[in-house]
Design a protein around this motif. Structure first.
Motif, mmCIF file in Angstrom:
data_model
loop_
_atom_site.group_PDB
_atom_site.id
_atom_site.type_symbol
_atom_site.label_atom_id
_atom_site.label_comp_id
_atom_site.label_asym_id
_atom_site.label_seq_id
_atom_site.Cartn_x
_atom_site.Cartn_y
_atom_site.Cartn_z
ATOM 1 N N ALA A 68 39.847 40.410 33.688
ATOM 2 C CA ALA A 68 40.063 40.655 35.113
ATOM 3 C C ALA A 68 39.438 39.543 35.941
ATOM 4 O O ALA A 68 40.005 39.091 36.936
ATOM 5 N N ASP A 69 38.273 39.063 35.529
ATOM 6 C CA ASP A 69 37.613 37.985 36.260
ATOM 7 C C ASP A 69 38.349 36.660 36.092
ATOM 8 O O ASP A 69 38.353 35.834 36.996
ATOM 9 N N ASN A 105 41.678 37.169 38.308
ATOM 10 C CA ASN A 105 41.403 37.348 39.727
ATOM 11 C C ASN A 105 39.935 36.995 39.946
ATOM 12 O O ASN A 105 39.068 37.863 39.970
ATOM 13 N N VAL A 142 35.563 40.947 39.742
ATOM 14 C CA VAL A 142 34.593 41.736 38.993
ATOM 15 C C VAL A 142 33.195 41.521 39.521
ATOM 16 O O VAL A 142 32.477 42.466 39.805
#
Length: 160
Positions: free
Chosen positions: A129-130, A133, A137
């Motif tokens: 996720a990091d 995007n 996070v």
């Protein structure tokens, strides 16, 4: 120098054994049917490589991309090593009677490998996720992100 000393001592101690029994590996009551000893040897090799990566990752700043890639390839290999350790240990219960030290060491290493896999498996979605995007996070500059509060004191979990 430690490795040199150990090899030197092994050489001298092996000379105390009769020549005809130095290279024999008889199948005796101390025999384990699973390749636990070979697996333990590869585990030791991975430990030496891990020591090298530990030194490199703690001393280098910033870390070059090549080192990051090599470290993650090592992680895949370490995962495979953990699977192999577990796969060899599970059917080796008869080795608890013949070679208990080897069996219990393999059992402990299997459990630790499974726990490490669960831990990294828990972190992978957050890492991904990091990556996709950035800052979602945990964004340390703006002190924002989904996980900013829980990781405020342990930001080192997120990346290499």
């Amino acid at each position: 120098m430690l490795h040199y000393c150990l090899a030197h001592l092994a050489y001298h101690f092996s000379r105390q054994l009769p020549k005809r029994s130095r290279a024999k590996l008889p199948k005796s009551s101390r025999y384990c049917g699973q390749p636990l000893l070979v697996n333990l040897t590869s585990f030791i090799i991975f430990t030496f490589i891990m020591t090298g990566f530990t030194v490199i990752l703690t001393l280098m700043d910033p870390i070059p991309n090549e080192v990051k890639v090599a470290f993650h390839v090592y992680g895949v290999g370490s995962f495979a090593q953990g699977i192999a350790t577990t796969a060899f240990t599970v059917p080796a219960s008869q080795c608890a009677n013949t070679t208990p030290e080897l069996y219990y060491l393999s059992l402990v290493l299997s459990v630790l490998s499974v726990l490490a896999t669960v831990f990294v498996g828990f972190l992978i979605p957050f890492w991904l996720a990091d990556v996709f995007n950035k800052g979602m996070v945990s964004n340390h500059r703006s002190r924002a992100g989904v996980c900013q509060k829980p990781v405020a004191n342990c930001s080192y979990l997120w990346h290499v």
